[in-house]
Write a protein that holds these residues in place. Structure first.
Motif, PDB file in Angstrom:
ATOM      1  N   ASP A  25      33.389  33.905  10.846  1.00 27.12           N
ATOM      2  CA  ASP A  25      32.354  33.835   9.805  1.00 27.12           C
ATOM      3  C   ASP A  25      31.259  34.883  10.031  1.00 27.12           C
ATOM      4  O   ASP A  25      30.569  35.284   9.096  1.00 27.12           O
ATOM      5  CB  ASP A  25      31.725  32.432   9.759  1.00 27.12           C
ATOM      6  N   GLY A  26      31.104  35.315  11.284  1.00 32.39           N
ATOM      7  CA  GLY A  26      30.085  36.332  11.595  1.00 32.39           C
ATOM      8  C   GLY A  26      30.671  37.740  11.679  1.00 32.39           C
ATOM      9  O   GLY A  26      30.127  38.606  12.361  1.00 32.39           O
ATOM     10  N   LYS A  27      31.768  37.975  10.974  1.00 35.87           N
ATOM     11  CA  LYS A  27      32.488  39.249  11.154  1.00 35.87           C
ATOM     12  C   LYS A  27      31.709  40.465  10.666  1.00 35.87           C
ATOM     13  O   LYS A  27      31.915  41.564  11.172  1.00 35.87           O
ATOM     14  CB  LYS A  27      33.881  39.203  10.506  1.00 35.87           C
ATOM     15  N   ASP A  28      30.773  40.287   9.719  1.00 32.36           N
ATOM     16  CA  ASP A  28      30.015  41.444   9.214  1.00 32.36           C
ATOM     17  C   ASP A  28      29.255  42.145  10.330  1.00 32.36           C
ATOM     18  O   ASP A  28      29.196  43.371  10.403  1.00 32.36           O
ATOM     19  CB  ASP A  28      29.024  41.011   8.124  1.00 32.36           C
ATOM     20  N   LYS A  29      28.673  41.345  11.205  1.00 29.04           N
ATOM     21  CA  LYS A  29      27.914  41.912  12.326  1.00 29.04           C
ATOM     22  C   LYS A  29      28.852  42.688  13.263  1.00 29.04           C
ATOM     23  O   LYS A  29      28.490  43.743  13.808  1.00 29.04           O
ATOM     24  CB  LYS A  29      27.231  40.766  13.089  1.00 29.04           C
ATOM     25  N   ILE A  30      30.059  42.160  13.430  1.00 29.06           N
ATOM     26  CA  ILE A  30      31.033  42.824  14.299  1.00 29.06           C
ATOM     27  C   ILE A  30      31.486  44.146  13.660  1.00 29.06           C
ATOM     28  O   ILE A  30      31.663  45.157  14.342  1.00 29.06           O
ATOM     29  CB  ILE A  30      32.218  41.871  14.602  1.00 29.06           C
ATOM     30  N   GLU A  31      31.618  44.149  12.340  1.00 25.60           N
ATOM     31  CA  GLU A  31      31.975  45.396  11.651  1.00 25.60           C
ATOM     32  C   GLU A  31      30.886  46.452  11.862  1.00 25.60           C
ATOM     33  O   GLU A  31      31.190  47.637  12.098  1.00 25.60           O
ATOM     34  CB  GLU A  31      32.195  45.161  10.147  1.00 25.60           C
ATOM     35  N   GLU A  32      29.622  46.028  11.790  1.00 23.55           N
ATOM     36  CA  GLU A  32      28.528  46.980  12.018  1.00 23.55           C
ATOM     37  C   GLU A  32      28.622  47.606  13.405  1.00 23.55           C
ATOM     38  O   GLU A  32      28.434  48.815  13.583  1.00 23.55           O
ATOM     39  CB  GLU A  32      27.160  46.289  11.833  1.00 23.55           C
ATOM     40  N   LEU A  33      28.899  46.772  14.403  1.00 26.13           N
ATOM     41  CA  LEU A  33      29.020  47.279  15.783  1.00 26.13           C
ATOM     42  C   LEU A  33      30.186  48.269  15.883  1.00 26.13           C
ATOM     43  O   LEU A  33      30.064  49.324  16.524  1.00 26.13           O
ATOM     44  CB  LEU A  33      29.235  46.118  16.769  1.00 26.13           C
TER      45      LEU A  33
END
Ligand code: F6R
Length: 359
Positions: free
Chosen positions: A203-211
């Protein structure tokens, strides 16, 4: 089908909570007791040594399995590359038991070892995702991963299924051998926490994409570091990232960098550090300092119990022996997003096939 997904890899990453719940339903009863074929439990219980053979990602799942088997059963466990063991057969104990980890059940390197095991009359178990596959038919016993078809070349849900299924078998064998820790281990709750935790991470994948976009896409190389089970996960994480993004990545035991490889760290080199091991958490922090002071861009993936201000990805709390089920997921997502944002064919990396049927 892929449904609304652009790539199978993300779909399969997202399926992992359901896979954890299915394994729990299929292999643990309501009270949490393992439901595993008694013949398998007996055969493993009689072994004086467990040998796990596999290739690639399945080999990395075996490295995690070793820690779990030794902890819960007290049976010394070795893990080997099937491709090496086939032609340099390891020295055997008196009563060995072989476990083959193989998503496809068709890996030629593993079949060579199994053929030799059968010649020698060594009992064996294949943990596979494919019912009726060759390694399943040729081994003494089979346990199915029940992860559903895995289409993306890069293995994700089969890895977490292999880790979970090894934990189930280890608990069953430990209980059979009268091990109190095995009896007390609340694996049903553990797998339920794993399912919820994986869901929280995806569910928190957007933050991982940013990284991934900021640190990995522009880089030609990267490192994963960790200790204990995190070392095993670091190796898997490195394979996944290099496989789909073509960024040269190595997975290292955190303290080993300073014995040579740290010379590769330059300004901006991504170093992704995993911290889930209560025994070594502080030591790994020290290793992070060593690379940060040489210019590395450090990304931390840290269990909630060990989290500090400034950590990048904080994982829900879970038992150390199940920590791979959570810590691997952000690394799968980092690989996925690095590949996707480089415009690559995530599901079909160059030079690779889904199952490797040649030696
Ligand atoms: C990596 C990957 C491969 C396989 C390896 C073993 O993402 O998929 O490394 O894990 O070829 O395949 P199986 O498990 O089918 O024996």
């Amino acid at each position: 089908s892929k449904g609304t997904y652009e790539f199978y890899m993300l779909k399969e990453i997202d399926e992992q909570p359901a896979v954890m719940r299915r394994l729990s339903t299929d292999y643990l009863d309501k009270a949490g007791k393992p439901v595993v074929d008694e013949k398998i439990v007996d055969a493993v219980s009689q072994a004086d040594r467990i040998y796990i053979f596999a290739a690639g990602t399945s080999y990395h799942a075996g490295l995690v399995g070793k820690e779990i088997f030794e902890k819960l059963t007290g049976i010394p466990t070795e893990v080997g590359y099937a491709s090496e063991a086939g032609y340099h057969f390891p020295m055997m104990s008196k009563h060995p038991f072989f476990i083959f980890l193989t998503q496809s059940g068709e890996t030629a390197d593993s079949r060579v070892v199994l053929t030799e095991a059968n010649k020698r009359g060594i009992p064996s178990l294949t943990m596979t995702n494919v019912e009726g596959s060759t390694l399943s038919r040729e081994a003494t016993y089979t346990m199915l991963l029940n992860a559903g078809p895995e289409i993306a070349v890069a293995s994700t849900k089969a890895y977490t299924a292999q880790v979970a299924l090894q934990a189930i078998l280890a608990k069953a064998v430990g209980e059979k051998l009268g091990d109190q820790a095995a009896k007390d281990w609340n694996l049903k709750q553990g797998l339920s926490l794993a399912a919820e935790g994986i869901q929280e991470i995806v569910d928190g994948k957007d933050k991982i994409e940013e990284l991934a976009k900021k640190y990995l896409v522009p880089s030609r190389n990267a490192f994963y570091i960790g200790r204990g089970i995190d070392h095993a996960v670091a190796m898997e994480a490195a394979l996944k990232l290099k496989e789909v993004s073509y960024i040269q990545t190595e997975g290292f035991a955190a303290a080993e960098l300073k014995h040579g490889t740290i010379s590769l760290i330059e300004d901006g080199t991504p170093v992704i550090a995993l911290i889930d091991d209560p025994v070594t958490a502080d030591l790994t922090r020290g290793n992070i300092q060593e690379v940060a002071s040489r210019g590395a861009n450090v990304i931390t993936i840290v269990g909630k119990q060990f989290a500090k201000e400034g950590d990048n990805i904080v994982l829900p709390e879970i038992d150390y022996y199940l920590s791979a089920l959570l810590s691997v997921v952000p690394t799968q997502l980092l690989a996925y997003f690095a590949s996707k944002n480089k415009g690559l064919d995530v599901d079909k990396p160059r030079n690779l096939a889904k199952s490797v049927t040649v030696e």
